[in-house]
Design a protein around this motif. Structure first.
Motif, PDB file in Angstrom:
ATOM      1  N   GLN A 214      39.245  29.274  15.460  1.00 19.92           N
ATOM      2  CA  GLN A 214      39.200  28.644  16.790  1.00 19.92           C
ATOM      3  C   GLN A 214      40.425  27.785  17.023  1.00 19.92           C
ATOM      4  OE1 GLN A 214      35.656  26.891  18.183  1.00 19.92           O
ATOM      5  NE2 GLN A 214      34.600  28.845  18.188  1.00 19.92           N
ATOM      6  N   ILE A 215      40.816  27.026  16.000  1.00 25.19           N
ATOM      7  CA  ILE A 215      41.992  26.161  16.153  1.00 25.19           C
ATOM      8  C   ILE A 215      43.237  27.016  16.386  1.00 25.19           C
ATOM      9  CG2 ILE A 215      43.527  24.573  14.895  1.00 25.19           C
ATOM     10  CD1 ILE A 215      41.008  23.333  13.682  1.00 25.19           C
ATOM     11  N   ARG A 216      43.323  28.129  15.651  1.00 21.95           N
ATOM     12  CA  ARG A 216      44.471  29.014  15.797  1.00 21.95           C
ATOM     13  C   ARG A 216      44.468  29.678  17.184  1.00 21.95           C
ATOM     14  NH1 ARG A 216      43.787  31.439  11.023  1.00 21.95           N
ATOM     15  NH2 ARG A 216      42.644  33.134  11.999  1.00 21.95           N
ATOM     16  N   HIS A 217      43.270  30.060  17.597  1.00 18.82           N
ATOM     17  CA  HIS A 217      43.140  30.741  18.887  1.00 18.82           C
ATOM     18  C   HIS A 217      43.592  29.842  20.035  1.00 18.82           C
ATOM     19  CE1 HIS A 217      41.470  33.881  21.429  1.00 18.82           C
ATOM     20  NE2 HIS A 217      40.913  32.945  22.190  1.00 18.82           N
ATOM     21  N   TYR A 218      43.302  28.535  19.879  1.00 13.80           N
ATOM     22  CA  TYR A 218      43.667  27.567  20.925  1.00 13.80           C
ATOM     23  C   TYR A 218      44.825  26.702  20.445  1.00 13.80           C
ATOM     24  CZ  TYR A 218      39.411  28.666  23.429  1.00 13.80           C
ATOM     25  OH  TYR A 218      38.437  29.303  24.131  1.00 13.80           O
ATOM     26  N   LYS A 219      45.887  27.342  20.031  1.00 17.38           N
ATOM     27  CA  LYS A 219      47.013  26.593  19.433  1.00 17.38           C
ATOM     28  C   LYS A 219      47.485  25.466  20.333  1.00 17.38           C
ATOM     29  CE  LYS A 219      49.608  30.286  18.151  1.00 17.38           C
ATOM     30  NZ  LYS A 219      48.868  31.445  17.913  1.00 17.38           N
ATOM     31  N   ARG A 220      47.805  25.790  21.574  1.00 20.33           N
ATOM     32  CA  ARG A 220      48.374  24.784  22.479  1.00 20.33           C
ATOM     33  C   ARG A 220      47.379  23.685  22.759  1.00 20.33           C
ATOM     34  NH1 ARG A 220      51.590  27.953  27.211  1.00 20.33           N
ATOM     35  NH2 ARG A 220      53.216  28.844  25.903  1.00 20.33           N
ATOM     36  N   HIS A 221      46.158  24.121  22.996  1.00 22.43           N
ATOM     37  CA  HIS A 221      45.104  23.156  23.304  1.00 22.43           C
ATOM     38  C   HIS A 221      44.866  22.234  22.120  1.00 22.43           C
ATOM     39  CE1 HIS A 221      41.084  21.870  24.574  1.00 22.43           C
ATOM     40  NE2 HIS A 221      41.602  22.025  25.772  1.00 22.43           N
ATOM     41  N   SER A 222      44.825  22.822  20.928  1.00 27.19           N
ATOM     42  CA  SER A 222      44.611  22.018  19.716  1.00 27.19           C
ATOM     43  C   SER A 222      45.753  21.026  19.556  1.00 27.19           C
ATOM     44  CB  SER A 222      44.548  22.918  18.482  1.00 27.19           C
ATOM     45  OG  SER A 222      43.492  23.829  18.605  1.00 27.19           O
TER      46      SER A 222
ATOM     47  N   ARG B 183      37.443  23.081  26.623  1.00 27.76           N
ATOM     48  CA  ARG B 183      37.528  24.060  25.546  1.00 27.76           C
ATOM     49  C   ARG B 183      36.143  24.656  25.255  1.00 27.76           C
ATOM     50  NH1 ARG B 183      41.035  23.057  20.514  1.00 27.76           N
ATOM     51  NH2 ARG B 183      40.213  24.387  18.913  1.00 27.76           N
ATOM     52  N   THR B 184      35.140  23.772  25.254  1.00 28.43           N
ATOM     53  CA  THR B 184      33.787  24.231  24.958  1.00 28.43           C
ATOM     54  C   THR B 184      33.257  25.102  26.091  1.00 28.43           C
ATOM     55  OG1 THR B 184      33.471  22.177  23.790  1.00 28.43           O
ATOM     56  CG2 THR B 184      31.509  23.478  24.197  1.00 28.43           C
ATOM     57  N   LEU B 185      33.626  24.708  27.329  1.00 28.79           N
ATOM     58  CA  LEU B 185      33.191  25.485  28.479  1.00 28.79           C
ATOM     59  C   LEU B 185      33.757  26.906  28.376  1.00 28.79           C
ATOM     60  CD1 LEU B 185      31.437  24.305  30.655  1.00 28.79           C
ATOM     61  CD2 LEU B 185      33.424  24.159  32.136  1.00 28.79           C
TER      62      LEU B 185
ATOM     63  N   ALA C  28      41.843  -1.667  26.079  1.00 28.23           N
ATOM     64  CA  ALA C  28      40.614  -1.072  26.617  1.00 28.23           C
ATOM     65  C   ALA C  28      40.960   0.165  27.438  1.00 28.23           C
ATOM     66  CB  ALA C  28      39.876  -2.094  27.467  1.00 28.23           C
ATOM     67  N   ALA C  29      42.047   0.046  28.241  1.00 29.17           N
ATOM     68  CA  ALA C  29      42.437   1.191  29.080  1.00 29.17           C
ATOM     69  C   ALA C  29      42.871   2.369  28.215  1.00 29.17           C
ATOM     70  CB  ALA C  29      43.576   0.783  30.012  1.00 29.17           C
ATOM     71  N   VAL C  30      43.624   2.049  27.162  1.00 29.71           N
ATOM     72  CA  VAL C  30      44.077   3.126  26.262  1.00 29.71           C
ATOM     73  C   VAL C  30      42.862   3.788  25.617  1.00 29.71           C
ATOM     74  CG1 VAL C  30      45.274   3.598  24.092  1.00 29.71           C
ATOM     75  CG2 VAL C  30      46.366   2.183  25.810  1.00 29.71           C
ATOM     76  N   LEU C  31      41.910   2.951  25.174  1.00 28.75           N
ATOM     77  CA  LEU C  31      40.699   3.486  24.527  1.00 28.75           C
ATOM     78  C   LEU C  31      39.927   4.379  25.483  1.00 28.75           C
ATOM     79  CD1 LEU C  31      38.964   0.793  22.315  1.00 28.75           C
ATOM     80  CD2 LEU C  31      39.644   3.100  21.704  1.00 28.75           C
ATOM     81  N   LEU C  32      39.767   3.887  26.724  1.00 29.11           N
ATOM     82  CA  LEU C  32      39.026   4.667  27.713  1.00 29.11           C
ATOM     83  C   LEU C  32      39.751   5.978  28.010  1.00 29.11           C
ATOM     84  CD1 LEU C  32      37.700   2.235  30.460  1.00 29.11           C
ATOM     85  CD2 LEU C  32      36.402   3.838  29.082  1.00 29.11           C
ATOM     86  N   GLY C  33      41.060   5.848  28.220  1.00 27.38           N
ATOM     87  CA  GLY C  33      41.865   7.038  28.511  1.00 27.38           C
ATOM     88  C   GLY C  33      41.809   8.028  27.374  1.00 27.38           C
ATOM     89  N   LEU C  34      41.890   7.496  26.176  1.00 25.03           N
ATOM     90  CA  LEU C  34      41.850   8.338  24.981  1.00 25.03           C
ATOM     91  C   LEU C  34      40.505   9.068  24.897  1.00 25.03           C
ATOM     92  CD1 LEU C  34      43.209   9.054  22.229  1.00 25.03           C
ATOM     93  CD2 LEU C  34      42.017   7.102  21.276  1.00 25.03           C
ATOM     94  N   GLY C  35      39.436   8.279  25.044  1.00 21.32           N
ATOM     95  CA  GLY C  35      38.091   8.854  24.958  1.00 21.32           C
ATOM     96  C   GLY C  35      37.888   9.911  26.023  1.00 21.32           C
ATOM     97  N   TYR C  36      38.323   9.566  27.265  1.00 17.15           N
ATOM     98  CA  TYR C  36      38.137  10.501  28.374  1.00 17.15           C
ATOM     99  C   TYR C  36      38.960  11.766  28.152  1.00 17.15           C
ATOM    100  CZ  TYR C  36      38.066  12.384  33.077  1.00 17.15           C
ATOM    101  OH  TYR C  36      37.922  13.216  34.144  1.00 17.15           O
ATOM    102  N   GLY C  37      40.225  11.549  27.741  1.00 21.71           N
ATOM    103  CA  GLY C  37      41.137  12.679  27.539  1.00 21.71           C
ATOM    104  C   GLY C  37      40.614  13.636  26.486  1.00 21.71           C
ATOM    105  N   ILE C  38      40.215  13.072  25.363  1.00 16.97           N
ATOM    106  CA  ILE C  38      39.721  13.921  24.272  1.00 16.97           C
ATOM    107  C   ILE C  38      38.428  14.607  24.703  1.00 16.97           C
ATOM    108  CG2 ILE C  38      38.877  13.927  21.901  1.00 16.97           C
ATOM    109  CD1 ILE C  38      40.615  11.491  21.406  1.00 16.97           C
ATOM    110  N   GLY C  39      37.556  13.789  25.319  1.00 15.55           N
ATOM    111  CA  GLY C  39      36.263  14.326  25.752  1.00 15.55           C
ATOM    112  C   GLY C  39      36.453  15.463  26.739  1.00 15.55           C
ATOM    113  N   TYR C  40      37.343  15.241  27.729  1.00 16.24           N
ATOM    114  CA  TYR C  40      37.553  16.250  28.762  1.00 16.24           C
ATOM    115  C   TYR C  40      38.199  17.500  28.152  1.00 16.24           C
ATOM    116  CZ  TYR C  40      38.512  18.158  33.363  1.00 16.24           C
ATOM    117  OH  TYR C  40      38.544  18.963  34.464  1.00 16.24           O
ATOM    118  N   GLY C  41      39.156  17.253  27.244  1.00 12.95           N
ATOM    119  CA  GLY C  41      39.826  18.373  26.584  1.00 12.95           C
ATOM    120  C   GLY C  41      38.824  19.253  25.858  1.00 12.95           C
ATOM    121  N   PHE C  42      37.964  18.623  25.115  1.00 11.83           N
ATOM    122  CA  PHE C  42      36.966  19.386  24.367  1.00 11.83           C
ATOM    123  C   PHE C  42      35.923  20.012  25.290  1.00 11.83           C
ATOM    124  CE2 PHE C  42      38.310  17.379  20.340  1.00 11.83           C
ATOM    125  CZ  PHE C  42      38.411  18.546  19.607  1.00 11.83           C
ATOM    126  N   TYR C  43      35.630  19.297  26.392  1.00 11.22           N
ATOM    127  CA  TYR C  43      34.665  19.833  27.342  1.00 11.22           C
ATOM    128  C   TYR C  43      35.179  21.159  27.914  1.00 11.22           C
ATOM    129  CZ  TYR C  43      32.056  20.349  31.676  1.00 11.22           C
ATOM    130  OH  TYR C  43      31.310  20.849  32.703  1.00 11.22           O
TER     131      TYR C  43
END
Lengths: 384, 228
Positions: free
Chosen positions: A12-20, A274-276, A257-272
């Protein structure tokens, strides 16, 4: 962990190289920024503790009567919980004259042993011998003032106060790192200071050092109860610097706090996303009989792996960047004297942050997969 | 007779539809038998197959495997039965795109986590004529090749029941015929039951077993007005 899981995760990681790579870099950037902001906050705090407050009383007691029993006052002050030291002083303004220059100064008359207990004078002594100073052999002045007056230990300067003047040998030179103090403080034995003050009543007071300078206001009332005099916290004396530091600290907290939120959102959205994209694959895996635990662990381990790589990258680059920044000269004496960018590596925080980032990534990866897997596999597969 | 599977009064309704997709469906199949379900698109064939494959729960009725009502099983039991006893062939193969052909066929065995004397994936792939494409990825295969991988994957765990939903639906007639023949041959070879849904007349022509028609939510014997 079964080998097949490793195969599937690696595939999966290889398949989504850019995304990973994108997710990994996002985690790295977040960890990097957070560590630098925290390092700056810590550096500023240390700057405050080590420079600004190096020779500044945390609490300054003013207007104490000359007839007070000093030993009794000190004993009572030190009985207050959290008070670490207390030392009496007299203070007056004056001028110091060397061969080539005259500088306005403030003169502090002290009892050397008590002052040393409060401010660790020996720790900042650059030139001279403490034994000589203790015997009231002369003055202790800051290195900036000594440079300005072009005088060293053994040399002499004239000190002029409102009522009297005298010539004093320089017994020691200190460096607190706080420009305002190093440039204008002249310390001498209390008797000498009293002689200089003549008929003019000098300001008499106490320097009180507490355990937590940031919470100094907590000690104002207890100290006031003992001395029955005016008590001023250090931040009143340095209100502008204090405001700047507090503003920087608040900005740093919000930025974190903003960096943490942005980080959490970014990672979460990225994985969302990818999972979708894996929506049907999850349905197929469910129809083939994968358990919820197996499925969630595959996704979580992907997040954990990408998060760990990103956190390691971010931590290593932040470590080198903070070292570089800490070595950058920053000399703006008009504003606030400091040699370098006040940056300190957040030694207590970075292991937690480096562990937390992969955990956040694992969670961000696992939750959407779990959400899809909760649906009936037939519904997921048929959704063309 | 308790051997095999039996559907009793199965009903299924989807929200937003005025009529149920399935209504009082009755069906009995012995192990090793073959059943073809025909019907127009949207007649409920996929829903019925998903119910048989334990992928969807019906709203009413009973689904018994060897006399045990699977609808009373917990999700965990349903999953394990599905994993160990049912093989799926989907219309679009639904291979895992990031895995090689070989790994796709290995997947059911991996998930089962044990070897039960299943045929090796390489043997299955040789049987479907893909011994030279073991390490190819699904995106590099033609539609027919993907479907053959799907057939091999369905047999990987030696299932008692193969559920095939429009396995030739996305293929041209020649390729469809090849895949269908392969599926029927392998079903016999591996002694599995087969329930195959299709609206393709070719399937009816080739399949030797019973043929039923799904219409108005119920099953009818092919060519007769009699409900099964």
């Amino acid at each position: 962990m079964g080998r097949w899981k490793v195969t599937l995760i690696a595939a999966q990681i290889r398949h989504y190289k850019r995304h990973s790579a994108g997710i990994t870099l996002a985690v790295a950037a977040g960890v990097f920024s957070l560590l630098l902001v925290l390092g700056l906050l810590l550096g500023l705090e240390e700057e405050m503790q080590d420079r600004l407050l190096r020779l500044t009383p945390h609490l300054r007691v003013e207007g104490v009567g000359a007839d007070a029993d000093e030993s009794e006052v000190q004993r009572q002050l030190q009985r207050i919980a959290g008070v670490e030291a207390a030392a009496p002083f007299v203070e007056l303004v004056g001028a110091a004259t060397g061969e080539h220059a005259l500088e306005p100064v403030w003169i502090r008359g002290v009892v050397w042993s008590w002052e040393d207990a409060a401010f660790d004078l020996q720790g900042i002594l650059q030139q001279g011998h403490w034994a000589d100073i203790q015997q009231d052999q002369g003055l202790l002045i800051g290195d900036q003032l000594a440079e300005q007056l072009r005088v060293g230990v053994g040399g002499v300067i004239d000190v002029t106060a409102a009522a009297d003047a005298g010539t004093f040998p320089v017994a020691g030179i200190f460096s607190s790192g706080h420009h305002a103090v190093d440039m204008s403080l002249v310390m001498m034995g209390r008797e000498a200071a009293l002689r200089l003050s003549g008929d003019v009543r000098p300001a008499r007071g106490w320097s009180v050092q507490v355990q937590e300078p940031r919470r100094v206001d907590d000690w104002i009332l207890p100290v006031q109860d003992v001395v029955n005099a005016w008590v001023r916290p250090w931040h009143q004396q340095y209100s502008s610097v204090y405001v700047i530091m507090q503003t920087a600290a608040a900005a740093g907290r919000w930025l974190s706090a903003a960096v943490l939120l942005g980080l959490g959102y970014g990672i979460g959205y990225g994985f969302y996303l990818r999972t979708l994209d894996r929506y049907r694959v999850i349905g197929v895996l469910r129809s083939l009989g994968i358990s919820m635990g197996q499925l969630v662990s595959i996704w979580a381990l992907q997040g954990l792996f990408l998060g760990a790589v990103g956190a390691a990258l971010g931590t290593i680059s932040a470590f080198f960047a903070s070292g570089y920044l800490a070595g950058l000269p920053l000399h703006v004496p008009e504003v606030y004297y400091t040699g370098n960018v006040p940056m300190q590596w957040p030694g207590a925080v970075w292991p937690w942050l480096t562990l937390a980032a992969p955990a956040v990534a694992a969670l961000a990866a696992a939750v959407p997969a779990w959400n899809i897997a909760r649906q009936e596999p037939g519904e997921v597969i048929k959704d063309e | 007779m308790n051997e095999g599977l039996q559907l009793t009064a199965i009903g299924k309704r989807y929200p937003g539809l005025s009529r149920p997709v399935l209504h009082s469906v009755e069906l009995r199949l012995r192990w090793g038998e073959q059943l073809v379900i025909t019907g127009r698109s949207g007649s409920g064939k996929t829903t019925l197959l998903n119910i048989l494959g334990l992928l969807v729960r019906p709203d009413s009725g009973e689904l018994c495997f060897d006399g045990q009502n699977a609808l009373k099983w917990k999700e965990q039991e349903r999953r394990i039965w599905r994993r160990d006893h049912i093989g799926f062939v989907f219309q679009r193969a639904h291979l895992v795109p990031e895995l090689t052909v070989l790994d796709n066929v290995n997947l059911p065995t991996w998930l089962a986590g044990r070897s039960r004397g299943q045929p090796p994936a390489t043997e299955l792939l040789a049987r479907v004529g893909l011994q030279d494409r073991l390490f190819a990825y699904p995106r590099h295969l033609s539609g027919g090749e993907r479907q053959r991988v799907g057939v091999a994957r369905a047999l990987a765990n030696r299932p008692s029941l193969i559920v095939a939903d429009e396995p030739t639906g996305d293929l041209d007639p020649d390729t469809g015929r090849t895949v269908l023949k392969l599926l029927l041959d392998m079903q016999k070879e591996y002694s599995a039951s087969l329930v195959l849904a299709s609206h393709d007349p070719l399937v009816v022509e080739y399949a030797a077993g019973r043929c039923v028609r799904l219409e108005q939510g119920s099953l009818w014997r092919q060519g007769e007005g009699e409900q099964t």
